[in-house]
Enzyme design. Sequence first.
Site, short mmCIF file in Angstrom:
data_model
loop_
_atom_site.label_atom_id
_atom_site.label_comp_id
_atom_site.label_asym_id
_atom_site.label_seq_id
_atom_site.Cartn_x
_atom_site.Cartn_y
_atom_site.Cartn_z
CG HIS A 153 32.15 -9.89 -67.60
ND1 HIS A 153 32.80 -10.71 -66.79
CD2 HIS A 153 31.25 -9.39 -66.56
CE1 HIS A 153 32.36 -10.87 -65.55
NE2 HIS A 153 31.60 -10.01 -65.50
CG ASP A 170 29.82 -13.38 -72.12
OD1 ASP A 170 28.51 -13.76 -71.91
OD2 ASP A 170 30.39 -12.70 -71.50
CD GLN A 218 24.36 -8.90 -68.32
OE1 GLN A 218 23.27 -8.38 -68.19
NE2 GLN A 218 25.13 -9.10 -67.16
CE LYS A 244 25.65 -12.31 -65.00
NZ LYS A 244 25.88 -11.00 -64.01
CB CYS A 247 33.51 -7.95 -64.11
SG CYS A 247 33.27 -8.21 -62.40
N1 PMP Z 1 29.71 -11.85 -69.04
C1 PMP Z 1 28.66 -10.98 -69.00
C2 PMP Z 1 28.45 -10.11 -70.18
C3 PMP Z 1 28.45 -10.82 -67.82
O1 PMP Z 1 27.65 -9.78 -67.57
C4 PMP Z 1 28.72 -11.76 -66.80
C5 PMP Z 1 28.15 -11.47 -65.27
N2 PMP Z 1 28.29 -10.21 -64.68
C6 PMP Z 1 29.75 -12.87 -67.13
C7 PMP Z 1 30.06 -12.85 -68.44
C8 PMP Z 1 30.10 -13.80 -66.20
O2 PMP Z 1 28.90 -14.53 -65.70
P1 PMP Z 1 29.10 -15.40 -64.15
O3 PMP Z 1 29.62 -14.63 -63.42
O4 PMP Z 1 27.43 -15.89 -63.95
O5 PMP Z 1 30.00 -16.89 -64.65
#
Ligand code: PMP
Length: 421
Positions: free
Chosen positions: A138, A215, A218, A241, A379
């Site tokens: 991401h 990270d 998910q 999430k 993203c």
């Molecule tokens: N990493 C992953 C794999 C994600 O799916 C997301 C959110 N789409 C993020 C990081 C970022 O998370 P946040 O916007 O809650 O900080």
Amino acid sequence: MMLNVADKTDTQVRAKRFDIEKIRADFPILSRRVHGKPLVYLDSAASAQRPTAVLDAVDRFYRTHNANIHRGVHLLSQEATEAYEGARDTLTRFVGAASRREVIFTRGTTESVNLVAQSFVRPRVGPGDEILITHMEHHSNIVPWQIVCEQTGASLKVVPMTAAGELDLKAYRQLLNDSVKLLAVGHISNALGTINPVAEMTALAKQYDIPVLIDGAQAAPHMPIDVNAIGCDFYCLSGHKMYGPTGIGILWGKESLLDAMPPYQGGGEMIQYVSFEETLYNELPGKFEAGTPNIAGAVGLGAAADYLTAVGHDGIIAHENELLAYATESLTAIAGLRLVGTAAHKASVISFAIDGIHPHDLGTIIDHDGIAIRTGHHCAMPVMQFFGLPATARASLGLYNTREDIDRLVPALEKARKMLL
Ligand code: PMP
């Protein structure tokens, strides 16, 4: 997909433990209508819905305990502090941390990654050093590292992936060397659904003493998290999430590393003593929580973690896996539909493209049938570049989704396809 008898029995046994009707009733928003149709919510990977347990915890906090935390002599402040620190204890158990000092409340995964980038990695790297990420990250696990590289002269290396959307582990091994100063890898890809072998990757990185950040944005809604079993040094997650509030998440880090790291932000709460001559920083975890935090958010996140634990990860995994298989089979029957991300080990996130149709058009049309999917680059632009696509459509399933949701999605997509072609 037809189930054979053995599968049916198995599913029925599971269904006893995992009562989908009861779970759906826990989520008030699922009973609303969208454009006059019952809502089918298939966008949980972007942000999941909240159960009553979370809504009530946040509401109760504001109605009965609300005050600023720490150092308050009055009762409300003490109650608010207890609620906030109690949520930290819950999250400590949720990720299997050794100590509550290792659990830092942040705005979410993005802030957690940036904290590690600036406070842990930036002071430790320079020209010739490498930061290793993967092709399926991401943006929030790419850009903070690019910023550190710009600031320090270190270089970014990328573990490639295969056409199925799996990491190329052979290439990964070849990228490991003594110059790598951090591995940052997603537990589950939000764009592809791939579940990465993070424990195996961490073990390989440890042969070179490479610190590892996962990270887990998910992963947290789909599987139990055990930071010790993974063997990593940092783990990041986001409340929204995992059926909790937005604007709250955690950074878990090994105490010895967090202890040695400089503060990320300065302000109230992160100090023990301030004068113009010198400032003494607070101990963990306060050192990394400058300013008034999202207190109600933390309380809601604690409630979300408790909710997931009460439902039980075994039931969630069995339900979502069964649904993933059903959805995959149903979607691939649509003419011209191509799955993007076909890893052997996948979570219930399904990206796809339909020949000749822009995903945004698909998403807009099926919204009028009350069906919420996400369309775009998720993203994860490098993933789109890899597959040569500007965007994909993505149906992401949570613990409250059903076969009926898929049975609404598929004809809606077929109808949209006919309209658009
Ligand atoms: N990493 C992953 C794999 C994600 O799916 C997301 C959110 N789409 C993020 C990081 C970022 O998370 P946040 O916007 O809650 O900080």
